[in-house]
Scaffold this active site. Structure first.
Site, PDB file in Angstrom:
ATOM      1  N   HIS A  54      -2.721   1.194  -4.938  1.00  0.00           N
ATOM      2  CA  HIS A  54      -4.124   1.609  -5.018  1.00  0.00           C
ATOM      3  C   HIS A  54      -4.322   3.009  -4.428  1.00  0.00           C
ATOM      4  O   HIS A  54      -3.495   3.511  -3.649  1.00  0.00           O
ATOM      5  CB  HIS A  54      -5.018   0.618  -4.273  1.00  0.00           C
ATOM      6  CG  HIS A  54      -4.695   0.507  -2.813  1.00  0.00           C
ATOM      7  ND1 HIS A  54      -5.104   1.428  -1.867  1.00  0.00           N
ATOM      8  CD2 HIS A  54      -3.976  -0.419  -2.133  1.00  0.00           C
ATOM      9  CE1 HIS A  54      -4.665   1.078  -0.680  1.00  0.00           C
ATOM     10  NE2 HIS A  54      -3.967  -0.039  -0.798  1.00  0.00           N
TER      11      HIS A  54
ATOM     12  N   GLU B  91      -2.474  -8.021  -0.798  1.00  0.00           N
ATOM     13  CA  GLU B  91      -1.683  -7.486   0.311  1.00  0.00           C
ATOM     14  C   GLU B  91      -1.305  -8.586   1.295  1.00  0.00           C
ATOM     15  O   GLU B  91      -1.948  -9.637   1.371  1.00  0.00           O
ATOM     16  CB  GLU B  91      -2.480  -6.380   1.020  1.00  0.00           C
ATOM     17  CG  GLU B  91      -1.801  -5.742   2.235  1.00  0.00           C
ATOM     18  CD  GLU B  91      -0.461  -5.082   1.936  1.00  0.00           C
ATOM     19  OE1 GLU B  91       0.490  -5.821   1.625  1.00  0.00           O
ATOM     20  OE2 GLU B  91      -0.368  -3.845   2.038  1.00  0.00           O
TER      21      GLU B  91
END
Length: 403
Positions: A206, A282
């Protein structure tokens, strides 16, 4: 002559919890039950759990001295067994360095199985621990019984428990993974393989957030892209569209810093839908989330050292890299099956992408601490149905402005 397969029985105890403590460990021949080595020591004032971990460490060290490659480690401490199997978190800070030591020793063997046994079947190790505590206290030593018992240990969890169900799922995946389906065992070859039969993964980290710049742990916290991160997402979208004009799917971690990056990429590819996938989220950094790297070093030095030493150790209240790796492996297998011969974009985070690349390159765990992934960096790998893998690029940032 080296002994290839051994049974370890380990125990520890504390008279006071905490109080005067000691451990015992026995290494046996699994066929005859013969005692090959014994270890016992008084360790001063400690808890039962600390003493139990010390017994396990002593047993593993003894097995390594014998040259064993396969170990069946048996203990009557359910806590130690479950924590070493990765099913229970290690919440007590005093146990984390010991678990890291044990995990590092486990990595020296080809196979280590942990199983719980009832206390009556662990009498020899228990007697050794008590003899060590007696000797330290100046008391007469008790006789050490040495029963020959190498019967199979009972399961750690009940057959219908969630832990056992998860273990069965992992075992089933392992059983169906043939010698050619694992990158580490796929037959080596210099011969180029046809790319049209491969599933191509474009792995994108990201774009930047405020926490990225501040060097903060960002696990499950939903930190949005910064203005710089939004610009990175747009530049990455242009780069991905050039790399892969035809894309079958755009998948993303459900956190907004990933979905925003994925939406920019999907727009550049013709407004494809973005499909959130929980397996690509994550690592959960638990209590460390939102803290800087320096703050974690100052506040949790022992826990940080344990975490850095072993992928089996989780941050306090968080998730281990071993657990993250299991879900990434599941996600990769699903993509290979669902998109044969097609290209898929996955927008994720540092930890899942590093673990995917580690496994693709058949690298060790040290790889995770030596690879740097920039925000909005792109990595590309191909996966074939037989388990073959080709990593084509890692952390490509040519589309981003120099810093």
């Amino acid at each position: 002559m080296a002994v290839r397969v051994v049974v370890i029985e380990a125990d520890g105890g504390s008279r006071g919890n905490p109080g005067p403590a000691g451990y015992g460990a026995v290494v046996r021949d699994p066929a005859s039950g013969e005692v090959l080595l014994e270890r016992a020591e008084a360790i001063g004032t400690a808890t039962n759990n600390v003493a139990e971990y010390r017994g396990l460490i002593a047993g593993l060290e003894a097995a390594a001295e014998l040259g064993a490659v396969e170990v069946d480690a048996r203990m009557d401490s359910k806590l130690v067994v479950e924590q070493m199997c990765g099913r229970w978190q290690i919440k007590h800070p005093g146990l984390r360095p010991l678990a890291a030591r044990a995990a590092a020793l486990v990595d020296r063997f080809d196979t280590v199985r942990f199983s719980w046994i009832p206390r009556e079947r662990n009498r020899h190790a228990d007697a050794l621990a008590n003899a060590a505590m007696d000797a330290a206290a100046g008391k007469p030593s008790r006789p050490v019984a040495a029963p020959v018992d190498v019967a199979p240990s009972r399961p750690v969890a009940a057959a219908d428990s969630p832990a056992r169900a998860q273990a069965r799922e992992v075992a089933a995946r392992a059983a169906t993974r043939t010698a050619g389906s694992d990158p580490a065992t796929t037959k080596a070859s210099w011969e180029p393989r046809p790319t049209f039969t491969a599933t191509r993964l474009i792995l994108v980290r990201h774009g930047e957030t405020e926490w990225t710049v501040q060097h903060r742990y960002a696990g499950r916290a939903d930190v949005p892209l910064s203005e710089s991160g939004q610009a990175q997402a747009r530049a990455t979208a242009t780069r991905v569209a050039a790399l892969a004009p035809s894309v079958a799917a755009v998948l993303s971690s459900p956190l907004s810093r990933c979905t925003a990056t994925a939406e920019a990429i999907a727009g550049a590819l013709g407004d494809l839908p973005v499909r959130p996938q929980d397996d690509w989220i994550e690592c959960d950094f638990g209590d460390w989330d939102g803290h800087t790297f320096a703050e974690v070093r100052d506040r949790w030095p022992g826990e940080l050292d344990a975490w850095l030493a072993s992928t089996r150790i989780a941050p306090p209240g968080g998730e281990s890299f071993t657990e993250v790796g299991q879900r990434v492996d599941r996600a990769m297998a699903a993509l290979r099956e669902a998109y044969p011969g097609e290209t898929v974009v996955v927008v994720s985070h540092v930890s899942p992408i590093k673990l995917a690349l580690r496994d693709a390159l058949a690298a060790g765990d040290a790889f995770l601490h030596r690879l740097y992934l920039d925000a909005a960096g792109i990595s590309v790998l191909d996966m074939w149905p037989d388990g073959g893998v080709a990593v084509r690029s890692v952390n490509d940032t040519a589309h981003l402005p120099a810093r």
